[in-house]
Structure formats: C-alpha cells, structure tokens
Enzyme design. Sequence first.
Site, short mmCIF file in Angstrom:
data_model
loop_
_atom_site.label_atom_id
_atom_site.label_comp_id
_atom_site.label_asym_id
_atom_site.label_seq_id
_atom_site.Cartn_x
_atom_site.Cartn_y
_atom_site.Cartn_z
CB CYS A 65 -2.52 9.20 5.29
SG CYS A 65 -0.98 8.29 5.50
NE ARG B 236 -5.41 2.01 12.45
CZ ARG B 236 -4.94 3.25 12.28
NH1 ARG B 236 -3.94 3.67 13.04
NH2 ARG B 236 -5.43 4.04 11.36
CG HIS C 36 -5.84 3.63 6.07
ND1 HIS C 36 -7.01 3.55 6.81
CD2 HIS C 36 -5.05 4.55 6.71
CE1 HIS C 36 -6.92 4.38 7.84
NE2 HIS C 36 -5.76 4.99 7.80
NE ARG D 12 -9.37 8.76 7.89
CZ ARG D 12 -8.68 7.92 8.65
NH1 ARG D 12 -7.41 8.15 8.89
NH2 ARG D 12 -9.24 6.81 9.14
CG ASP E 73 1.79 6.41 4.46
OD1 ASP E 73 1.90 7.01 5.55
OD2 ASP E 73 1.36 5.23 4.37
CD GLN F 29 -5.79 8.88 5.34
OE1 GLN F 29 -5.74 8.69 6.55
NE2 GLN F 29 -5.85 10.10 4.82
N1 CP Z 1 -3.99 8.53 8.94
C1 CP Z 1 -4.27 7.72 9.97
O1 CP Z 1 -4.90 6.68 9.84
O2 CP Z 1 -3.79 8.17 11.15
P1 CP Z 1 -3.78 7.32 12.51
O3 CP Z 1 -2.86 6.14 12.29
O4 CP Z 1 -3.26 8.27 13.56
O5 CP Z 1 -5.16 6.86 12.79
N1 NVA Z 2 1.16 3.19 6.09
C1 NVA Z 2 0.97 3.69 7.43
C2 NVA Z 2 -0.27 4.50 7.49
C3 NVA Z 2 -0.56 5.13 8.83
C4 NVA Z 2 -1.86 5.84 8.84
C5 NVA Z 2 0.92 2.53 8.40
O1 NVA Z 2 0.32 1.50 8.07
O2 NVA Z 2 1.50 2.63 9.47
#
Ligand code: CP
Ligand code: NVA
Length: 307
Positions: free
Chosen positions: A259, A96, A128, A287, A219, A131
């Site tokens: 999400c 990430r 993502h 997930r 989101d 997701q």
């Molecule tokens: N939806 C999702 O990716 O959640 P986190 O940021 O908590 O991993």
């Molecule tokens: N769009 C959000 C998604 C979190 C899972 C972010 O990038 O923070």
Amino acid sequence: MTRHLLEVDELSPAELGRILDLAQDRRPSPVLAGRTVALLFEKPSARTRSSSSVAVVQLGGHPVDIAGSEVGLDSRETVEDVARTLACYHAAVGARVFEHSKLERMAAAVDASGSPVPVVNLLSDRGHPCQALADLLTLRQHLGAVAGRTLAYVGDGNNVCRSLVFAAALAGLSMRVATPAGYELEEADVKRALALGADLLMTTDPAEAASGADAVYTDVWASMGQEDQAEQRRLAFAPFTVDEGLMARARPDAVFLHCLPAHRGQEVSAEVMDGPRSLVWQQATNRMHAMRGLLLWLMAQLEGAGG
Ligand code: CP
Ligand code: NVA
C-alpha cells in the site's frame, strides 16, 4: 439512510463490484460540480490526500483540506460538533483518524443532524477500506477476475490487513495471512471475515502463506502511531521480509503489492519492491480511480434515497 464507508464489509459483494466497475469507467461524470468534499487528516499522507483530492476534481468538485490539529477533534471541540459543522458545507467528509471510534461518532452525528453527507474512512487504527478497494481493482486489472485466486499477506495484522481480508472475502479471493505470533488479526475480525464466507488461512509461517499464491502483499511493520514500538517490531518481524526467496514460493507469475509507504530492507527487499513483479505504482494510481468510483457510488446512493 445515508451510506457511509467506514469499513469494506458495509458493502455487499454486488456493491463492491459496482464500485470497482465505476472506478474503471473513465467517462467524465461531474456529479460534484460546484460542490466540495472535506478531507480531514489527523496523520500524514502522500497517496490518500492527493488521490482523493484529484478524484474530487475529476468529478467536478473541489477538495478542502483540513489538518486534524486545526480542528482539534475532542480538544478544540467534540468530534460530533466538527462533523456536524463540516456537514453544513460539504457533499462528503473523508477523515483519517487515530481512533476508529471517531469515524463512527462522525457518521452518527451527521446522520442525527439529518444531513445527507457520507463519511469516508481515509484510514483509522482499525481499517483502510479505500486502500482495499484500490488493491482489489489492481488485482482485477492484473488477473481478470479475482474469485478463486489466492492473495498472501505477510506482515502485521493491522488496519490494511483487516480491510483487505474483508474485501477479499466479499470478492471470493482466498487469503493466506502470515503474521508473527502476537501480531495476528483479532479473533473477532477473523470470525467477521468467515461470516462473510472468507477462505482464510492464518499462519505464523510466511512461506506457508506465500506458497502457490497469485500475489504477495505486505505493509509497514510499525504503523502511524506505533513509532515507539518500531525497534521491538523490527525484531519480531525480521523473518517476515518479502524478498526474492519468499516470492519464489509463490506462483512463477505472482505479483507483489504494497500500500506504501515502503521501507526497503524491512518489510520488502529493494529487489522485490523495484522489480518486475511489483505492481505498487499501478496500485498507487488506482487509489485515485477507486476513490472516484467510491464517490460516484456514494453520490448515486443519495440520489436513490432522494437525498
Ligand atoms: N497507502 C496510503 O494510504 O498512503 P498514505 O498514507 O501516503 O496516504
Ligand atoms: N498500516 C499503515 C498504512 C499506511 C498507509 C499505517 O497505518 O500507518
């Protein structure tokens, strides 16, 4: 060539369907027995870290958590050197990151090293994909088949929206995306989705997007890394809250997806988030199943390639 997953549209529609089938399959499959998967996070996570870790354990492997600050991508050493190092030990590397380009550099460095180690995007500023796999799995479980159905996305044209649009295009799911002006998906991304055969409507009107939809998705308004824009975004997105009024525009049996993390009173009302139409906890559970399906598929690709 080792298959990575940096964005959903690296998959063919058949490959996407296969991953979702594998995600549904609960038979034990210890393909990672005695092996490890690196999970590197430059940003916080509740769902992705835990669901990925559990999926690795379910496949007989061991997850190894790495904090971005610990390895210092491009500060302590180059992204390439970190990726090559991790590929010395692990069966796969999930990351990430803030900048999507870091994932591309990781995958390129691992490929150049000759190590057959898939790199998986666990969220970047651009996408993502894991997701989106879980989202499609949730819709498939709920609707039976998603082809010909309609998903409304209301909110920011962000990483989650972008991967979802690509995934929907591959699955034959129509999408209606409502964003405030200035927060749309980039034109290049819309073109990329259309090239996949997307049935995609872009609008600035949440009611138009939600009208007749089978599901409504939202989101956060300010993603991780955009905290300094939170106030200005709160103003721009104020008419984009998914509440009972907006859900009433959708089909009477329409469901709500998010999400997570969610901000009740901002992108979604508490009533909708915690109401009977909300599938968010099924989605969060998925997930884990989607990640298990993805890892199974990635490992099978290596076997197929003789890796
Ligand atoms: N939806 C999702 O990716 O959640 P986190 O940021 O908590 O991993
Ligand atoms: N769009 C959000 C998604 C979190 C899972 C972010 O990038 O923070």
